[in-house]
Design a protein around this motif. Structure first.
Motif, PDB file in Angstrom:
ATOM      1  N   ALA A 174      38.444 -44.849  30.250  1.00 39.96           N
ATOM      2  CA  ALA A 174      38.896 -45.734  31.202  1.00 39.96           C
ATOM      3  C   ALA A 174      38.411 -46.728  31.195  1.00 39.96           C
ATOM      4  N   GLY A 175      39.389 -47.477  30.273  1.00 43.22           N
ATOM      5  CA  GLY A 175      39.110 -48.542  30.250  1.00 43.22           C
ATOM      6  C   GLY A 175      40.476 -49.408  31.546  1.00 43.22           C
ATOM      7  N   TYR A 176      41.348 -49.251  32.101  1.00 40.18           N
ATOM      8  CA  TYR A 176      42.427 -49.438  32.453  1.00 40.18           C
ATOM      9  C   TYR A 176      42.331 -51.227  33.671  1.00 40.18           C
ATOM     10  N   ARG A 177      41.173 -50.792  34.434  1.00 40.96           N
ATOM     11  CA  ARG A 177      40.618 -51.931  35.003  1.00 40.96           C
ATOM     12  C   ARG A 177      40.318 -53.013  35.237  1.00 40.96           C
ATOM     13  N   SER A 178      39.499 -52.929  33.924  1.00 40.33           N
ATOM     14  CA  SER A 178      39.042 -54.443  33.865  1.00 40.33           C
ATOM     15  C   SER A 178      40.147 -55.291  32.889  1.00 40.33           C
ATOM     16  N   LEU A 179      40.745 -54.205  32.034  1.00 40.15           N
ATOM     17  CA  LEU A 179      41.546 -54.217  30.947  1.00 40.15           C
ATOM     18  C   LEU A 179      43.110 -55.360  31.010  1.00 40.15           C
ATOM     19  N   ASN A 180      43.517 -54.736  32.493  1.00 44.23           N
ATOM     20  CA  ASN A 180      44.378 -54.890  33.084  1.00 44.23           C
ATOM     21  C   ASN A 180      44.675 -55.365  34.911  1.00 44.23           C
ATOM     22  N   GLU A 181      43.474 -55.845  34.745  1.00 47.24           N
ATOM     23  CA  GLU A 181      42.485 -56.481  36.446  1.00 47.24           C
ATOM     24  C   GLU A 181      44.498 -57.350  36.566  1.00 47.24           C
ATOM     25  N   LEU A 182      45.512 -58.061  35.571  1.00 47.20           N
ATOM     26  CA  LEU A 182      45.677 -58.965  37.074  1.00 47.20           C
ATOM     27  C   LEU A 182      47.108 -58.014  37.644  1.00 47.20           C
ATOM     28  N   ASP A 183      47.581 -56.826  37.609  1.00 46.60           N
ATOM     29  CA  ASP A 183      48.072 -56.065  37.169  1.00 46.60           C
ATOM     30  C   ASP A 183      47.744 -55.125  38.637  1.00 46.60           C
ATOM     31  N   TYR A 184      46.516 -55.434  38.526  1.00 50.71           N
ATOM     32  CA  TYR A 184      46.011 -55.011  39.761  1.00 50.71           C
ATOM     33  C   TYR A 184      46.323 -55.779  41.040  1.00 50.71           C
ATOM     34  N   LEU A 185      45.733 -57.511  40.584  1.00 50.70           N
ATOM     35  CA  LEU A 185      46.262 -58.004  41.450  1.00 50.70           C
ATOM     36  C   LEU A 185      47.225 -58.826  42.112  1.00 50.70           C
ATOM     37  N   ARG A 186      48.100 -58.546  40.439  1.00 52.98           N
ATOM     38  CA  ARG A 186      49.874 -58.962  41.437  1.00 52.98           C
ATOM     39  C   ARG A 186      50.574 -57.097  41.980  1.00 52.98           C
ATOM     40  N   PHE A 187      49.468 -56.537  41.998  1.00 51.49           N
ATOM     41  CA  PHE A 187      50.712 -55.253  42.676  1.00 51.49           C
ATOM     42  C   PHE A 187      51.219 -55.696  43.888  1.00 51.49           C
ATOM     43  N   ASP A 188      52.529 -54.982  43.565  1.00 53.49           N
ATOM     44  CA  ASP A 188      53.573 -55.472  45.348  1.00 53.49           C
ATOM     45  C   ASP A 188      53.352 -54.403  46.307  1.00 53.49           C
ATOM     46  N   GLU A 189      52.766 -54.193  46.938  1.00 54.03           N
ATOM     47  CA  GLU A 189      52.867 -52.748  48.030  1.00 54.03           C
ATOM     48  C   GLU A 189      54.398 -52.907  48.404  1.00 54.03           C
ATOM     49  N   GLU A 190      55.238 -53.517  49.129  1.00 56.55           N
ATOM     50  CA  GLU A 190      56.569 -53.772  48.922  1.00 56.55           C
ATOM     51  C   GLU A 190      57.098 -53.137  47.911  1.00 56.55           C
ATOM     52  N   LYS A 191      57.355 -53.520  47.334  1.00 61.26           N
ATOM     53  CA  LYS A 191      58.290 -53.016  45.435  1.00 61.26           C
ATOM     54  C   LYS A 191      57.246 -51.844  45.388  1.00 61.26           C
ATOM     55  N   PHE A 192      56.216 -51.025  45.657  1.00 55.98           N
ATOM     56  CA  PHE A 192      56.094 -49.711  45.166  1.00 55.98           C
ATOM     57  C   PHE A 192      56.355 -49.142  46.173  1.00 55.98           C
TER      58      PHE A 192
END
Length: 213
Positions: A174-192
């Motif tokens: 369960a380390g994704y959130r802390s290790l890749n927080e930038l991916d969450y911050l840059r998550f593009d809902e429109e592209k998703f």
């Protein structure tokens, strides 16, 4: 840990690892055959395809067993699939995918914070199913276009978010959130949303409805 709720336990399906999957699309129920190819070294997951590499789509479960036994279309893992068709008697899908629901869910604003677990896993389960077909299409047709879509960054970010929050119960996973927080911050809902809509459309565009002659 997240628990899948739409699994219909069936001993025959578990024995041969061949499963009926329900697809709900545009207010209509369809069924496809999915399973592990036990004749391959890696026991590859496959969908049952026609000669054009399209997913065979049925409007009832009995027809799937009947057509398997008829050898009308090329099978995979022939011996196990034939035995499954002879022994299988359930009239319920092992699992189901509500594509109409997914179309609505992906429009949720600020989806990573506001989506509920059931809706999150509905999307992730479809991403997995789409991935099985995408890999199969690459192997059998040399076409990587669906696999490229499946691996888009926004899709993988959402996928990992779901597993991090609702699947992994071991802290070491369960380390994704802390290790890749930038991916969450840059998550593009429109592209998703665009990617998931494409996946939904392409999945159904690559089906062929079986019709009894």
């Amino acid at each position: 840990m997240w628990q899948e709720k739409n699994i219909e336990i069936d001993a025959v399906s578990e024995k041969y690892r061949k499963y009926i999957i329900g697809i709900y699309h545009e207010e209509k129920s369809w069924y496809v055959l999915w399973g592990a190819d036990l004749s391959t070294k890696d026991e590859t997951d496959k969908l049952w395809l026609n000669q054009h590499k399209e997913i065979l789509l049925f409007d009832n479960i009995e027809a799937i067993r009947k057509v398997v036994l008829s050898h009308r279309y090329r099978l995979f893992d022939d011996n196990n699939l034939m035995q499954w068709a002879k022994d299988h008697a359930s009239n319920q899908a092992y699992a189901s995918y509500d594509l109409d629901r997914i179309k609505l869910v992906i429009t949720i604003r600020n989806i990573l914070k506001n989506i509920i677990p059931e809706n999150c896993m509905e999307i992730v389960n479809f991403i997995n199913l789409f991935g099985d077909y995408a890999y199969q299409r690459e192997r059998e047709r040399g076409d990587k276009s669906l696999l490229t879509l499946h691996q888009e960054k926004e899709v993988r970010t959402f996928f990992d978010y779901a597993y991090d929050n609702y699947v992994w119960d071991d802290p070491e996973h369960a380390g994704y959130r802390s290790l890749n927080e930038l991916d969450y911050l840059r998550f593009d809902e429109e592209k998703f949303q665009q990617h998931i809509r494409q996946m939904l459309s392409l999945f159904m565009e690559n089906t062929a409805v079986w019709q009894e002659h």
